[in-house]
Design a protein around this motif. Structure first.
Motif, mmCIF file in Angstrom:
data_model
loop_
_atom_site.group_PDB
_atom_site.id
_atom_site.type_symbol
_atom_site.label_atom_id
_atom_site.label_comp_id
_atom_site.label_asym_id
_atom_site.label_seq_id
_atom_site.Cartn_x
_atom_site.Cartn_y
_atom_site.Cartn_z
ATOM 1 N N GLU A 151 10.164 -35.133 60.339
ATOM 2 C CA GLU A 151 9.735 -35.614 59.025
ATOM 3 C C GLU A 151 10.923 -35.886 58.106
ATOM 4 N N GLU A 207 4.349 -35.144 65.629
ATOM 5 C CA GLU A 207 4.085 -33.909 64.891
ATOM 6 C C GLU A 207 4.630 -32.722 65.681
ATOM 7 N N SER A 213 13.613 -38.513 61.169
ATOM 8 C CA SER A 213 12.996 -39.589 61.973
ATOM 9 C C SER A 213 13.724 -39.834 63.290
#
Length: 239
Positions: free
Chosen positions: A90, A174, A93
Motif C-alpha cells: 500500500e 492485499e 506499490s
C-alpha cells in the motif's frame, strides 16, 4: 530500509525469462544479517525467495516480501524476483525486485540501498521441509479445497529449521499477516518457536506444539493455535 523501484526494461526481462531458477552461485538455504537490533532473514530455494525484517528486542515486525525467482540476463549479477506478496504494498506499490548481488565465499552480499552481508545458517533437514499451501480445515471429508488457482493464499515455508507463514491475495496484493521463527518436526510432533508475528508482537517468544501426519503427500496438522483455540488444518505441497 526502502527498496528501489526499477524501470520497465527490467520488468520485461523478468516476465519473459525462461522459467524460474536460482543463480547457480547461490546455495538454497536461510541467510541472516543482523544490524542495529534488526534481523534481516532471507529464505531461498530453487524457485522462490522470502525476505523478512523484524526487531528482536523489544519485538517488532517490520516487513516481508516474497516471490518467484527470475532470470535477468541483461543486467548482470542481480537477484531478480517477481513478487507474490509485499506487506508494504500500500505504501510502495512494489511488485518486482532486481537487487545487485555478489557472493563472498558462502556469504551473500545484496545491495539494498547499501550493501548488506547475509550469512547462511547451518543446514538442517527435517520432516515437512518445503513450501506448503493451506488447503482446508480438517478432518478430511472430501470438502472443497483452496488450490493454487485461488488468489487467496496462505503459504507456509519451512527450511533449515526456520518457518514462516504468509497470508495474502495475489490478485489484489492485499497482505493479511505473517509469523515465523524456528521449528522442529520429528516423530509426529511439530513445534514452533515464534520470533515475529505481524498481528501481535506480544506473541513473540511463545512456543506452540502440534501433532502432524503426512497422508497421501499432504500435511495434516492439529493442536491449538496462538490464541489457544483448537485447530485441524490440511496443507498441500506447493508444486
Amino acid at each position: 530500509m526502502e527498496y528501489k523501484k526499477y524501470v520497465a526494461p527490467i520488468v520485461v526481462c523478468l516476465v519473459l525469462g525462461n522459467g524460474a531458477f536460482i543463480n547457480a552461485q547461490i546455495q538454497p538455504g536461510v541467510y541472516i544479517s543482523d544490524t542495529d537490533n534488526i534481523r534481516h532473514e532471507l529464505k531461498i530455494d530453487d524457485t522462490y525467495m522470502i525476505y523478512t525484517e523484524y526487531r528482536q528486542s523489544p519485538p517488532k515486525f517490520i516487513r516481508t516480501i516474497g516471490g518467484f525467482l527470475r532470470e535477468e540476463v541483461a543486467a548482470g549479477k542481480r537477484l531478480a524476483v517477481l513478487l507474490e506478496f509485499n506487506s508494504n504494498y500500500e505504501k510502495d506499490s512494489l511488485r518486482v525486485l532486481s537487487i545487485p548481488m555478489e557472493m563472498h565465499g558462502k556469504n551473500l552480499v545484496l545491495d539494498l540501498n547499501s550493501k548488506m552481508t547475509f550469512t547462511p545458517i547451518t543446514k538442517k533437514e527435517q520432516d515437512l521441509d518445503g513450501a506448503w499451501l493451506f488447503a482446508t480445515r480438517g478432518p478430511d471429508e472430501a470438502q472443497e479445497r483452496r488450490g493454487e488457482e485461488n488468489p487467496r493464499k496462505t503459504l507456509k515455508f519451512l527450511q533449515d529449521g526456520r518457518f514462516q507463514w504468509i497470508a495474502y491475495n495475489t490478485e489484489t496484493f492485499e497482505f493479511f499477516g505473517t509469523g515465523g521463527g524456528s521449528f522442529s518436526s520429528e516423530d509426529g510432533a511439530y513445534v514452533e518457536n515464534i520470533d515475529f508475528f505481524s498481528r501481535d508482537d506480544s506473541r513473540v517468544g511463545a512456543t506452540l506444539e502440534f501433532d502432524y501426519e503426512l497422508k497421501g503427500g499432504e500435511w495434516h496438522h492439529s493442536g491449538k493455535n496462538s490464541k489457544g483455540e483448537a485447530l485441524y488444518e490440511i496443507w498441500a505441497p506447493r508444486k
